[in-house]
Scaffold this motif. Structure first.
Motif, PDB file in Angstrom:
ATOM      1  N   PRO A 262       7.004  22.223 -39.186  1.00 58.01           N
ATOM      2  CA  PRO A 262       6.900  21.982 -37.776  1.00 58.01           C
ATOM      3  C   PRO A 262       6.248  23.303 -37.068  1.00 58.01           C
ATOM      4  N   LEU A 263       5.311  23.170 -36.181  1.00 61.24           N
ATOM      5  CA  LEU A 263       4.816  24.103 -35.475  1.00 61.24           C
ATOM      6  C   LEU A 263       5.317  24.380 -33.915  1.00 61.24           C
ATOM      7  N   ALA A 264       5.590  25.325 -33.430  1.00 66.60           N
ATOM      8  CA  ALA A 264       5.768  25.755 -32.042  1.00 66.60           C
ATOM      9  C   ALA A 264       4.593  26.385 -31.528  1.00 66.60           C
ATOM     10  N   VAL A 265       3.972  25.780 -30.634  1.00 67.21           N
ATOM     11  CA  VAL A 265       2.755  26.009 -29.932  1.00 67.21           C
ATOM     12  C   VAL A 265       3.096  26.600 -28.547  1.00 67.21           C
ATOM     13  N   PHE A 266       2.887  28.050 -28.627  1.00 64.48           N
ATOM     14  CA  PHE A 266       3.399  28.755 -27.281  1.00 64.48           C
ATOM     15  C   PHE A 266       2.007  29.173 -26.607  1.00 64.48           C
ATOM     16  N   PRO A 267       1.661  28.734 -25.486  1.00 67.39           N
ATOM     17  CA  PRO A 267       0.333  28.822 -24.670  1.00 67.39           C
ATOM     18  C   PRO A 267       0.069  30.412 -24.460  1.00 67.39           C
ATOM     19  N   GLY A 268      -0.969  30.859 -24.881  1.00 68.81           N
ATOM     20  CA  GLY A 268      -0.971  32.118 -24.690  1.00 68.81           C
ATOM     21  C   GLY A 268      -2.639  32.711 -24.604  1.00 68.81           C
ATOM     22  N   GLY A 269      -3.458  31.602 -24.194  1.00 65.20           N
ATOM     23  CA  GLY A 269      -4.718  31.984 -24.120  1.00 65.20           C
ATOM     24  C   GLY A 269      -5.203  31.480 -22.457  1.00 65.20           C
ATOM     25  N   THR A 270      -6.674  31.758 -22.360  1.00 62.33           N
ATOM     26  CA  THR A 270      -7.158  31.665 -21.239  1.00 62.33           C
ATOM     27  C   THR A 270      -6.935  30.137 -20.480  1.00 62.33           C
ATOM     28  N   PHE A 271      -7.174  29.142 -21.386  1.00 66.70           N
ATOM     29  CA  PHE A 271      -7.334  27.785 -20.936  1.00 66.70           C
ATOM     30  C   PHE A 271      -6.305  26.827 -21.577  1.00 66.70           C
ATOM     31  N   ASN A 272      -5.946  27.075 -22.851  1.00 63.39           N
ATOM     32  CA  ASN A 272      -4.534  26.586 -23.413  1.00 63.39           C
ATOM     33  C   ASN A 272      -4.751  24.781 -23.215  1.00 63.39           C
ATOM     34  N   HIS A 273      -5.892  24.510 -23.622  1.00 64.26           N
ATOM     35  CA  HIS A 273      -6.202  22.892 -23.416  1.00 64.26           C
ATOM     36  C   HIS A 273      -5.097  22.073 -24.304  1.00 64.26           C
ATOM     37  N   PHE A 274      -4.985  22.368 -25.525  1.00 63.29           N
ATOM     38  CA  PHE A 274      -4.375  21.708 -26.210  1.00 63.29           C
ATOM     39  C   PHE A 274      -2.611  21.677 -25.704  1.00 63.29           C
ATOM     40  N   ALA A 275      -2.280  23.007 -25.523  1.00 63.74           N
ATOM     41  CA  ALA A 275      -0.883  23.250 -25.178  1.00 63.74           C
ATOM     42  C   ALA A 275      -0.419  22.094 -24.061  1.00 63.74           C
ATOM     43  N   VAL A 276      -1.522  22.268 -22.857  1.00 64.58           N
ATOM     44  CA  VAL A 276      -1.425  21.589 -21.895  1.00 64.58           C
ATOM     45  C   VAL A 276      -1.561  20.063 -21.957  1.00 64.58           C
ATOM     46  N   ASP A 277      -2.060  19.281 -22.769  1.00 63.51           N
ATOM     47  CA  ASP A 277      -1.798  17.916 -23.121  1.00 63.51           C
ATOM     48  C   ASP A 277      -0.636  17.926 -23.853  1.00 63.51           C
ATOM     49  N   LEU A 278      -0.376  18.727 -24.719  1.00 60.83           N
ATOM     50  CA  LEU A 278       1.011  18.503 -25.341  1.00 60.83           C
ATOM     51  C   LEU A 278       2.166  18.741 -24.362  1.00 60.83           C
ATOM     52  N   GLY A 279       2.041  19.229 -23.368  1.00 58.69           N
ATOM     53  CA  GLY A 279       3.108  19.133 -22.139  1.00 58.69           C
ATOM     54  C   GLY A 279       3.903  20.741 -22.351  1.00 58.69           C
ATOM     55  N   ASN A 280       3.154  21.613 -23.148  1.00 55.77           N
ATOM     56  CA  ASN A 280       3.808  22.971 -23.103  1.00 55.77           C
ATOM     57  C   ASN A 280       3.331  23.888 -22.128  1.00 55.77           C
ATOM     58  N   GLN A 281       3.506  23.696 -20.934  1.00 57.02           N
ATOM     59  CA  GLN A 281       2.934  24.341 -19.983  1.00 57.02           C
ATOM     60  C   GLN A 281       3.570  25.832 -19.828  1.00 57.02           C
ATOM     61  N   SER A 282       4.351  26.238 -20.427  1.00 56.76           N
ATOM     62  CA  SER A 282       4.761  27.572 -20.311  1.00 56.76           C
ATOM     63  C   SER A 282       5.439  27.995 -21.684  1.00 56.76           C
ATOM     64  N   LEU A 283       5.657  29.191 -21.700  1.00 55.08           N
ATOM     65  CA  LEU A 283       6.452  29.688 -22.979  1.00 55.08           C
ATOM     66  C   LEU A 283       8.012  29.440 -22.770  1.00 55.08           C
ATOM     67  N   GLU A 284       8.418  29.051 -21.646  1.00 59.73           N
ATOM     68  CA  GLU A 284      10.018  28.708 -21.698  1.00 59.73           C
ATOM     69  C   GLU A 284      10.102  27.291 -21.923  1.00 59.73           C
ATOM     70  N   ASP A 285       8.874  26.363 -21.729  1.00 63.87           N
ATOM     71  CA  ASP A 285       9.124  25.003 -22.267  1.00 63.87           C
ATOM     72  C   ASP A 285       9.088  25.063 -23.670  1.00 63.87           C
ATOM     73  N   VAL A 286       8.602  25.684 -24.570  1.00 66.24           N
ATOM     74  CA  VAL A 286       8.737  25.779 -26.052  1.00 66.24           C
ATOM     75  C   VAL A 286      10.002  26.427 -26.619  1.00 66.24           C
ATOM     76  N   VAL A 287      10.259  27.407 -25.700  1.00 65.67           N
ATOM     77  CA  VAL A 287      11.622  28.144 -26.337  1.00 65.67           C
ATOM     78  C   VAL A 287      12.366  27.060 -26.120  1.00 65.67           C
ATOM     79  N   GLY A 288      12.792  26.324 -25.216  1.00 63.38           N
ATOM     80  CA  GLY A 288      13.935  25.393 -24.995  1.00 63.38           C
ATOM     81  C   GLY A 288      13.623  24.310 -25.899  1.00 63.38           C
ATOM     82  N   ALA A 289      12.445  23.642 -26.272  1.00 64.95           N
ATOM     83  CA  ALA A 289      12.242  22.793 -27.261  1.00 64.95           C
ATOM     84  C   ALA A 289      12.623  23.303 -28.667  1.00 64.95           C
ATOM     85  N   VAL A 290      12.327  24.474 -28.981  1.00 67.42           N
ATOM     86  CA  VAL A 290      12.592  24.986 -30.267  1.00 67.42           C
ATOM     87  C   VAL A 290      14.372  25.168 -30.386  1.00 67.42           C
TER      88      VAL A 290
END
Length: 481
Positions: A262-290
């Motif tokens: 499995p992969l945890a996608v942490f948005p850390g770039g300028t645009f984060n197109h894939f992370a936004v479509d995935l629903g990971n708007q912030s690092l906090e979102d991903v931390v909670g899901a993990v």
């Protein structure tokens, strides 16, 4: 008596005309009011943009764009009214207030709830302090709301809900404190962290103290670091994490899919197109899901040389001038908005670029560009922005034919009028695979913003369906599909 009556009429007319002209013409008072109004709504847009929230920035751009349209409409309507001595200046100022509020409300309702009361209070204050006709308020509100609706023709509203995706057949492991999670942070991805605050790696170490975190420095092999982290994660029954932009996430996804972790996608770039479509708007979102083990599965696009190497893509694949256009648009869109940036960028790349000669499914074509999305993108036409599903099994193909007479001119006119989806220069299809072959020269291909060349000039585009498991918060899912 007749002269006195005539004088009274003339006097009444001239009393109204200078006041109207001072606002609607180039008089000093009119310019002061115009500038003051522009500063007011420009300041409100700047305040929204300064929040750092992606949705707030979009709302600010739509709001100020709506004000510009409303101002143009009221001036066009009001200039003939000057000759008829009908005071529409108040309607124009009310239109600007209604336009900004409606534009923000359309793009981001939660921010609109803060803007609407302010615009309403300002309108009420002007109603008390100025003499106006009864229809001024209705006319102004109608113009403002209509201008907001008009912006959606060129710049459709992006839904706040994440794209739909199915849950994995095998649940992703819950990793409390990040135990078993191996994260690679790309320090050169343009991370949006302030100089006074912690960087991404420090934040992740604080909230996931049991995770193993590696920071990729300049000159280190990112792919090798991801491979090593993924293998350790697989041995421990954990997961791979990646923090960076779309290029970093692309490399991590290929490794995760190949090794079956499995992969945890942490948005850390300028645009984060894939992370936004995935629903990971912030690092906090991903931390909670993990930590909760909340995940979905997604498709991967693939560009492969028959019998040779292959390259996956999470977002888009393109050839021709599309990659140049995206680069030109992204440089401008934060300042002037997405649609104006698209028009300016398109005019520039068409002036400097040239069509490519390729075979598409065995048919020779001269194309300005070919776009293939990993899933169906919205809106239809020339500016695909977002997806509503990550596992539909389809490629969204859009091509601009250079063989059509006056193709460049027709393309620009169609984009300007918002009618490209009905134009003959654009061909669209939703397919499961596509065969491409360069017929002349060595055209550039790009995937997820990275530009490359293919030695053989032959490619097959297809999908790896539900190929990767991705962490994301459960509340982002659509329970009814």
């Amino acid at each position: 008596m007749r002269r006195r009556r005539t004088g009274r009429r003339t006097g009444a007319g001239t009393a109204r005309l200078p006041n109207l002209e001072s606002v609607l013409r180039a008089g000093p008072s009119g310019w002061r009011r115009t500038v003051a109004g522009g500063l007011l709504w420009g300041g409100a847009a700047a305040a929204l943009g300064a929040s750092g929230d992606r949705t707030a920035r979009r709302a600010a751009l739509r709001g100020i764009g709506t004000v510009a349209i409303a101002s143009a409409v009221t001036r066009a309507v009001a200039r003939p009214a000057v000759r008829r001595a009908q005071p529409l200046d108040a309607a124009g100022r009310i239109a600007s207030a209604a336009a900004f509020a409606a534009g923000v409300l359309l793009e981001a309702p939660r921010y609109g709830l803060f803007v609407v009361p302010g615009a309403a209070a300002l309108t009420a204050a002007r109603m008390r302090s100025e003499v106006r006709h009864p229809g001024d308020v209705a006319v102004g509100v109608a113009i403002g709301a209509g201008a907001a609706a008009l912006t959606a023709r060129w710049w459709p509203v992006k839904p706040e809900a994440a794209a739909a995706a199915a849950p994995p057949r095998r649940p992703a492991p819950a990793l409390p404190g990040g135990a078993g999670l191996h994260i690679v942070v790309n320090s050169s991805s343009g991370l949006s962290w302030s100089a006074d605050g912690p960087d991404a790696s420090e934040y992740l170490r604080a909230v996931l103290p049991k995770a193993d975190i590696t920071v990729a420095r300049q000159g280190q092999g990112l792919t090798e670091l991801l491979e090593e982290a993924a293998r350790r994660a697989k041995e421990q029954g954990g997961a791979l994490g990646a923090c960076g932009g779309d290029g970093t996430i692309n490399a991590a996804t290929e490794v995760a899919a190949r090794l079956g972790v499995p992969l945890a996608v942490f948005p850390g770039g300028t645009f984060n197109h894939f992370a936004v479509d995935l629903g990971n708007q912030s690092l906090e979102d991903v931390v909670g899901a993990v930590q909760a083990g909340e995940a979905v599965v997604a498709d991967l696009g693939r560009a492969r040389v028959p019998g040779g190497p292959e390259q996956v893509f999470l977002n888009t694949f393109s050839l021709g001038v599309y990659s140049e256009l995206v680069g030109a648009r992204e440089k401008l869109e934060e300042r002037i908005g997405k649609w104006p940036a698209l028009v300016v960028g398109l005019a520039g790349v068409l002036a400097k670029g040239s069509p490519v000669n390729v075979s598409v499914n065995g048919r020779p074509k001269r194309l300005w560009l070919l776009f293939a999305g990993n899933g169906i993108y919205h809106p239809a036409g020339f500016a695909p922005t977002y997806r509503t599903q990550l596992d539909d099994g389809l490629l969204d193909v859009r091509a601009v034919d250079a063989g059509t007479p006056l193709a460049r001119t027709r393309l620009l006119l169609a984009v300007l009028t918002g009618t490209l989806h009905n134009s003959r220069v654009l061909t669209t299809a939703q397919v499961r695979s596509l065969r491409l072959e360069a017929l002349h020269g060595d055209p550039q291909f790009s995937y997820d913003g990275e530009v490359t060349r293919v030695a053989s000039g032959r490619l097959v585009l297809d999908k790896l369906t539900r190929a990767v498991t991705l962490y994301r918060p459960a509340e982002k899912d659509q329970w009814l599909r």
